[in-house]
Design an enzyme around this catalytic site. Structure first.
Site, PDB file in Angstrom:
ATOM      1  N   HIS A  92      -9.777   8.644   3.021  1.00 20.40           N
ATOM      2  CA  HIS A  92      -9.820   7.258   3.496  1.00 20.40           C
ATOM      3  C   HIS A  92     -11.256   6.757   3.634  1.00 20.40           C
ATOM      4  O   HIS A  92     -11.468   5.610   4.038  1.00 20.40           O
ATOM      5  CB  HIS A  92      -9.128   7.130   4.861  1.00 20.40           C
ATOM      6  N   GLU A 115      -5.904   6.852  -2.390  1.00 27.93           N
ATOM      7  CA  GLU A 115      -6.010   5.775  -1.396  1.00 27.93           C
ATOM      8  C   GLU A 115      -6.503   4.472  -2.041  1.00 27.93           C
ATOM      9  O   GLU A 115      -6.044   3.383  -1.703  1.00 27.93           O
ATOM     10  CB  GLU A 115      -6.955   6.188  -0.269  1.00 27.93           C
ATOM     11  N   ASP A 125     -10.617  14.348   7.193  1.00 30.78           N
ATOM     12  CA  ASP A 125      -9.865  13.372   6.396  1.00 30.78           C
ATOM     13  C   ASP A 125      -9.597  13.906   4.978  1.00 30.78           C
ATOM     14  O   ASP A 125      -9.731  13.180   3.993  1.00 30.78           O
ATOM     15  CB  ASP A 125     -10.667  12.059   6.342  1.00 30.78           C
ATOM     16  N   TYR A 165      -4.046  14.864  -2.896  1.00 26.78           N
ATOM     17  CA  TYR A 165      -4.507  14.143  -1.707  1.00 26.78           C
ATOM     18  C   TYR A 165      -5.645  14.903  -1.045  1.00 26.78           C
ATOM     19  O   TYR A 165      -5.541  15.363   0.101  1.00 26.78           O
ATOM     20  CB  TYR A 165      -3.338  13.956  -0.745  1.00 26.78           C
ATOM     21  N   HIS A 198       1.685   4.196  -2.994  1.00 23.20           N
ATOM     22  CA  HIS A 198       1.570   5.671  -2.913  1.00 23.20           C
ATOM     23  C   HIS A 198       2.720   6.322  -3.684  1.00 23.20           C
ATOM     24  O   HIS A 198       2.544   7.367  -4.322  1.00 23.20           O
ATOM     25  CB  HIS A 198       1.596   6.139  -1.459  1.00 23.20           C
ATOM     26  N   HIS A 247       0.841  -1.203   0.000  1.00 25.07           N
ATOM     27  CA  HIS A 247       0.000   0.000   0.000  1.00 25.07           C
ATOM     28  C   HIS A 247       0.874   1.251   0.000  1.00 25.07           C
ATOM     29  O   HIS A 247       0.656   2.180  -0.786  1.00 25.07           O
ATOM     30  CB  HIS A 247      -0.922  -0.027   1.228  1.00 25.07           C
ATOM     31  N   GLU A 248       1.876   1.270   0.894  1.00 25.79           N
ATOM     32  CA  GLU A 248       2.714   2.471   0.991  1.00 25.79           C
ATOM     33  C   GLU A 248       3.578   2.661  -0.260  1.00 25.79           C
ATOM     34  O   GLU A 248       3.750   3.779  -0.749  1.00 25.79           O
ATOM     35  CB  GLU A 248       3.588   2.415   2.243  1.00 25.79           C
TER      36      GLU A 248
END
Lengths: 353, 109
Positions: free
Chosen positions: A274, A196, A269, A187, A176, A172-173
């Site tokens: 998210h 995301e 958020d 973002y 990004h 996941h990271e």
């Protein structure tokens, strides 16, 4: 596999800006991405773009970064609140003897290899080294991408276990980073939720690939493997059924919607990056489970990611993902009928809106 | 000393719809908790920060926790916005402790 590729050129920002406005589409895209990366890097470091006279002195050339090789660099941060404290294991080094260092080193090979199979050379498609920081902070319950490298906390052992022990989290990271060097989705609001979403897609696809899972074997949960005793049995997100991942006194109730009719319009958020990603996640799940399979669906989504742009919204993404499906059907990468399956998956979550 | 703290975000998107808050008067805390918290505030140098050094903003970082922090009394109170990547290193232990206290408070029966 060879990862060596020199990337030590330097193009002044104003030249990149002009290239981004002129030339053929491929040049425009490449220039736009390079200009965005330079801007992000400057923002991160709090420095201004260099002035032309400075660059003409050749100082920029003299300080260009060393050649990169998509090599893994795992740093032990020794529970300090800073990154790159001590290089624990570099590419080809023997086991370090720390579970998180060695686990993340192995996961990074899986993720690097997965993207290589998609035709990508590391995060930036130019052989950027993979910098992974473990044991970041004390009892730190998080993992993040900082614009250049990845950071993983140990968790507190009660609510969350070590974030370095999850392939899903690592993928996941790193995704990004891939998004930063492709669509570079802002973002914020829908573009942020797409950012995301793409990370959840690759986190899940890479985990299923590593575990050799079918769409029926997979749990389609995000974050379930880092839950400590306090939250055991819960997850952070469900791609199959957004809004059902958790419901407990600590975290409250999973706020993710599964359909556009329940879209979150609040200010928190970053306007729901998210939260509203659940809608897109559900569409990916529906497409993958309706005959396409996760890995072919991921190829469509990866193709689309390279054709999206920073301010793209959900409707833009639907258009580009469906276009990507058509392209890959034409190339024989995915079977006939895939375009309609993808279109139907989006229709079932209320998209296009 | 009056403290108001909130955090949310991270990989998990924790408390995304409603940040988790912690509001306290340090005088009302048990001695040990108060002393440690005041020491972290002092060591962080947060009260000497200029606004430009303490403003989290858009950048390339993804999945970081974001924080809002107000410390002090009335008109003399100072407010800050941070995130994990942009917060000054000296402030990070204070943010970590406040995060723990917020979670402990939420978990209390």
């Amino acid at each position: 596999m060879t990862f060596h590729k020199c990337n030590c050129h330097y193009i002044p920002p104003h030249v990149l800006g002009n290239m981004a406005k002129k030339g053929d589409p491929a040049v425009r895209q490449a220039a736009r991405t390079s200009a965005q990366q330079a801007k992000l890097s400057r923002e991160k470091r709090g420095v201004q773009a260099p002035k032309v006279p400075e660059m003409l002195t050749g100082i920029a050339m003299a300080t260009a970064p060393a050649p990169v090789t998509a090599a893994r660099e795992v740093y032990d941060c020794q529970n300090k609140w800073e990154l790159r404290v001590k290089l624990a294991r570099g590419e080809g080094d023997p086991e370090f003897g720390d579970d998180d260092v060695d686990t993340v080193y192995g996961y990074a090979e899986t993720v690097r290899g997965y993207f290589a199979e998609l035709g990508r050379n590391s995060i930036d498609n130019a052989g950027m080294n993979l910098r992974l920081n473990v044991h970041v902070g004390e009892n730190y319950m998080n993992a993040f991408w900082d614009g250049d490298e990845m950071a993983f906390g140990d968790g507190d052992g009660q609510i969350f276990t070590s974030f370095a022990q999850s392939l899903d989290v690592m993928a996941h990271e790193m995704a990004h980073g891939v998004t930063q060097f492709t669509a570079n989705l802002d973002y914020y609001s829908q573009s942020g939720a797409l950012n995301e979403h793409f990370s959840d897609v690759f986190g899940t696809a890479i985990t299923q690939y590593k575990l050799n899972q079918t769409v029926d074997d997979a749990d389609w949960l995000i974050g379930n493997e880092i839950m400590g005793p306090t939250l055991y049995g819960e997850a952070l997100r469900s791609m199959k059924a957004p809004g059902t991942a958790y419901d407990n006194p600590l975290l409250g109730k999973d706020p993710q919607p599964a359909h556009m009719k329940d879209y979150y319009n609040g200010p928190n958020d970053n306007r729901g990056v998210h939260i509203n990603s659940g809608i897109m996640n559900r569409a990916f799940y529906l497409a993958a489970t309706d005959q396409i399979g996760t890995q072919k669906a991921a190829k469509i989504w990866y193709h689309a990611l390279q054709n999206l742009w920073p301010t793209a919204d959900f409707d833009d993404a639907v258009e580009i993902i469906v276009e990507s499906a058509r392209t890959l059907v034409g190339d024989g990468v995915v079977p006939e009928g895939t375009t309609q399956t993808v279109r139907l998956a989006f229709k079932e979550v209320g998209l296009p809106s | 000393m009056h403290i108001e703290f909130e955090f949310s975000g991270g990989y998990g998107g924790l408390f995304a719809a409603k940040p988790l808050g912690y509001r306290v008067e340090t005088d009302e805390l048990p001695d040990e908790v108060r002393d440690k918290l005041l020491a972290l505030i002092r060591d962080s140098g947060v009260l000497e920060l200029k606004p430009a050094q303490a403003t989290g903003g858009p950048g390339p970082q993804r999945d970081v926790f974001t924080y809002s922090l107000t410390i002090g009394e009335g008109a003399a109170a100072k407010s800050f916005a941070f995130d994990d990547a942009s917060a000054p290193p000296a402030v990070r232990p204070l943010l970590s402790r406040l995060r723990e206290l917020a979670v402990e408070q939420r978990m209390r029966p």
